[in-house]
Design an enzyme around this catalytic site. Sequence first.
Site, PDB file in Angstrom:
ATOM      1  N   ARG A 124       0.860  -1.184   0.000  1.00 38.79           N
ATOM      2  CA  ARG A 124       0.000   0.000   0.000  1.00 38.79           C
ATOM      3  C   ARG A 124       0.899   1.238   0.000  1.00 38.79           C
ATOM      4  O   ARG A 124       2.116   1.119   0.157  1.00 38.79           O
ATOM      5  CB  ARG A 124      -1.025  -0.013   1.154  1.00 38.79           C
ATOM      6  CG  ARG A 124      -0.628  -0.629   2.457  1.00 38.79           C
ATOM      7  CD  ARG A 124       0.452   0.065   3.201  1.00 38.79           C
ATOM      8  NE  ARG A 124       0.174   1.475   3.347  1.00 38.79           N
ATOM      9  CZ  ARG A 124       1.063   2.403   3.529  1.00 38.79           C
ATOM     10  NH1 ARG A 124       2.353   2.088   3.619  1.00 38.79           N
ATOM     11  NH2 ARG A 124       0.742   3.685   3.655  1.00 38.79           N
TER      12      ARG A 124
ATOM     13  N   ALA B 208       0.804   5.102  -2.296  1.00 41.98           N
ATOM     14  CA  ALA B 208       0.619   5.391  -3.722  1.00 41.98           C
ATOM     15  C   ALA B 208       1.791   4.936  -4.607  1.00 41.98           C
ATOM     16  O   ALA B 208       1.593   4.162  -5.551  1.00 41.98           O
ATOM     17  CB  ALA B 208       0.316   6.875  -3.894  1.00 41.98           C
TER      18      ALA B 208
ATOM     19  N   ARG C 128      -7.236  -0.464  -7.165  1.00 42.13           N
ATOM     20  CA  ARG C 128      -7.541   0.630  -6.229  1.00 42.13           C
ATOM     21  C   ARG C 128      -7.717   1.914  -7.039  1.00 42.13           C
ATOM     22  O   ARG C 128      -6.880   2.200  -7.908  1.00 42.13           O
ATOM     23  CB  ARG C 128      -6.423   0.815  -5.175  1.00 42.13           C
ATOM     24  CG  ARG C 128      -6.314  -0.346  -4.180  1.00 42.13           C
ATOM     25  CD  ARG C 128      -5.424   0.000  -3.000  1.00 42.13           C
ATOM     26  NE  ARG C 128      -6.114   0.795  -1.988  1.00 42.13           N
ATOM     27  CZ  ARG C 128      -5.512   1.354  -0.948  1.00 42.13           C
ATOM     28  NH1 ARG C 128      -4.208   1.223  -0.791  1.00 42.13           N
ATOM     29  NH2 ARG C 128      -6.201   2.041  -0.063  1.00 42.13           N
TER      30      ARG C 128
ATOM     31  N   GLN D  80      -2.213   2.568   9.918  1.00 41.60           N
ATOM     32  CA  GLN D  80      -0.920   2.659   9.206  1.00 41.60           C
ATOM     33  C   GLN D  80       0.090   3.498   9.984  1.00 41.60           C
ATOM     34  O   GLN D  80       1.294   3.279   9.874  1.00 41.60           O
ATOM     35  CB  GLN D  80      -1.119   3.282   7.807  1.00 41.60           C
ATOM     36  CG  GLN D  80      -1.767   2.362   6.793  1.00 41.60           C
ATOM     37  CD  GLN D  80      -3.277   2.542   6.751  1.00 41.60           C
ATOM     38  OE1 GLN D  80      -3.885   2.926   7.754  1.00 41.60           O
ATOM     39  NE2 GLN D  80      -3.898   2.264   5.627  1.00 41.60           N
TER      40      GLN D  80
ATOM     41  N   ASP E  24      -2.130  10.783  -2.342  1.00 41.69           N
ATOM     42  CA  ASP E  24      -2.459   9.719  -3.299  1.00 41.69           C
ATOM     43  C   ASP E  24      -2.758  10.285  -4.669  1.00 41.69           C
ATOM     44  O   ASP E  24      -2.602   9.615  -5.684  1.00 41.69           O
ATOM     45  CB  ASP E  24      -3.640   8.897  -2.792  1.00 41.69           C
ATOM     46  CG  ASP E  24      -3.186   8.019  -1.642  1.00 41.69           C
ATOM     47  OD1 ASP E  24      -3.133   8.519  -0.504  1.00 41.69           O
ATOM     48  OD2 ASP E  24      -2.817   6.863  -1.900  1.00 41.69           O
TER      49      ASP E  24
ATOM     50  N   ASN F 121      -5.541  12.227   0.320  1.00 34.22           N
ATOM     51  CA  ASN F 121      -4.630  11.406   1.125  1.00 34.22           C
ATOM     52  C   ASN F 121      -5.486  10.613   2.109  1.00 34.22           C
ATOM     53  O   ASN F 121      -6.720  10.740   2.147  1.00 34.22           O
ATOM     54  CB  ASN F 121      -3.607  12.293   1.845  1.00 34.22           C
ATOM     55  CG  ASN F 121      -2.484  11.481   2.482  1.00 34.22           C
ATOM     56  OD1 ASN F 121      -1.894  10.616   1.837  1.00 34.22           O
ATOM     57  ND2 ASN F 121      -2.191  11.702   3.751  1.00 34.22           N
ATOM     58  N   LYS F 122      -4.852   9.799   2.898  1.00 36.69           N
ATOM     59  CA  LYS F 122      -5.543   8.912   3.847  1.00 36.69           C
ATOM     60  C   LYS F 122      -6.617   9.646   4.633  1.00 36.69           C
ATOM     61  O   LYS F 122      -6.413  10.781   5.078  1.00 36.69           O
ATOM     62  CB  LYS F 122      -4.487   8.315   4.786  1.00 36.69           C
ATOM     63  CG  LYS F 122      -4.980   7.401   5.880  1.00 36.69           C
ATOM     64  CD  LYS F 122      -5.864   6.280   5.402  1.00 36.69           C
ATOM     65  CE  LYS F 122      -5.248   5.440   4.303  1.00 36.69           C
ATOM     66  NZ  LYS F 122      -6.233   4.555   3.610  1.00 36.69           N
TER      67      LYS F 122
HETATM   68  O1  MRU Z   1      -4.573   3.060   2.048  1.00 31.59           O
HETATM   69  P1  MRU Z   1      -3.107   3.322   1.998  1.00 31.59           P
HETATM   70  O2  MRU Z   1      -2.359   2.796   3.174  1.00 31.59           O
HETATM   71  O3  MRU Z   1      -2.516   2.872   0.663  1.00 31.59           O
HETATM   72  O4  MRU Z   1      -2.990   4.914   2.018  1.00 31.59           O
HETATM   73  C1  MRU Z   1      -1.704   5.474   1.933  1.00 31.59           C
HETATM   74  C2  MRU Z   1      -1.688   6.952   2.046  1.00 31.59           C
HETATM   75  O5  MRU Z   1      -2.706   7.609   2.149  1.00 31.59           O
HETATM   76  C3  MRU Z   1      -0.347   7.622   1.916  1.00 31.59           C
HETATM   77  O6  MRU Z   1      -0.285   8.779   2.708  1.00 31.59           O
HETATM   78  C4  MRU Z   1      -0.106   8.011   0.441  1.00 31.59           C
HETATM   79  O7  MRU Z   1      -0.349   6.915  -0.395  1.00 31.59           O
HETATM   80  C5  MRU Z   1       1.243   8.533   0.212  1.00 31.59           C
HETATM   81  S1  MRU Z   1       2.468   7.270   0.289  1.00 31.59           S
HETATM   82  C6  MRU Z   1       3.979   7.957  -0.048  1.00 31.59           C
END
Ligand code: MRU
Length: 354
Positions: free
Chosen positions: A53, A55, A94, A202, A243, A253-254
């Site tokens: 996981r 991006a 995704r 995370q 993302d 983002n998350k």
């Molecule tokens: O659902 P995830 O764990 O893939 O979400 C990840 C995030 O939101 C990160 O902050 C984003 O992908 C940046 S990773 C360098």
Amino acid sequence: MMANAESMLPRSMMAEPDQLRILDQRQLPSETVYLSCRETPDVINAIKTLAVRGAPAIGLAAAYGLLLGRSENLAADALLEEFEAAASSLIAARPTAVNLAWAVEAMMQVVRRLHREGFPDDWPTRLRAEADRLYQEDRSSCLEIGRLGASLIPRGGRVLTHCNAGSLAVSEFGTALAPIYVAHDAGNPLHVFVDETRPLLQGARLTAFELMAHGVPCTLITDNMAAHVMASNRIDLVIVGADRVAANGDAANKIGTLGVAVLAKHFHIPFYVACPFSTVDLSTARGEDIEIEERHPNEVTSLYGTPTAPKNVQVFNPAFDVTPASLIDGIITERGLITGHLAEGLKRQAEPFA
Ligand code: MRU
């Protein structure tokens, strides 16, 4: 900056001639286990279930995943069709992080060129070289983001981050965490506050794990503590990943990032987004045009298989939110730091590469 091997941090993935070994991040921090992916569907499954996981990491896994299990002795048109089908399934795994489609599209450009050449015998090597190039490009971007972003962290600065935008989410080093690693390695006695990041933790499971493996002082908080921590003057700046960044500077983002940004604005704390330019999607005009992935209710109603809510309760589980450009003080990409009018800055960074 210390390489992963030196900081005892496992790599998010390792490409081998006939398989992609993916670190199963669902098992961190307790176990370090690699999944052996030998066919495209193995990688799709790893992306959907968040074994891999972040991006950039899902983009790179998909790039290698496109190669796995292809039949080498098909006729050129049939092989192209097989590639097109695999590419669509990978992209559909995704929807929010644009790096996934971006990396698969970069691979498909090479596939189409190879198809025009009738898939010469060395096509697997040439395609593999493109995946390796994307990996190395991501690695250099992260290093540059680290170098550029480190100067934003005051000496002894207290940085809050959300989710995991570290080494585990990319090739190596990370995006939001790269400036922290660079500043720390240069002797800045900084401190990181890590949002736990519900529902899948995370922050707690991955960011705290990798900061500690790297020797960076950090404090874990639950998401609902961020306001108090900011109000009590414990945070100097926020750095998060992204993302997808839309043309107007809005950043997905998350889930929970938007809340952090609103708080940061309220408490006059600078809020930065760090991402490689592969996360910028100029074809998406505004944040509201970004598709937000919704995930299974059981991520909200249970923890490690133990129910934490009444059975059959109605649940809303968006995996991401969008922070409007107006709440973002700067975007750090490998091409530079953008402040002020974000849309103009993004356009300027895109121009020399158009
Ligand atoms: O659902 P995830 O764990 O893939 O979400 C990840 C995030 O939101 C990160 O902050 C984003 O992908 C940046 S990773 C360098």
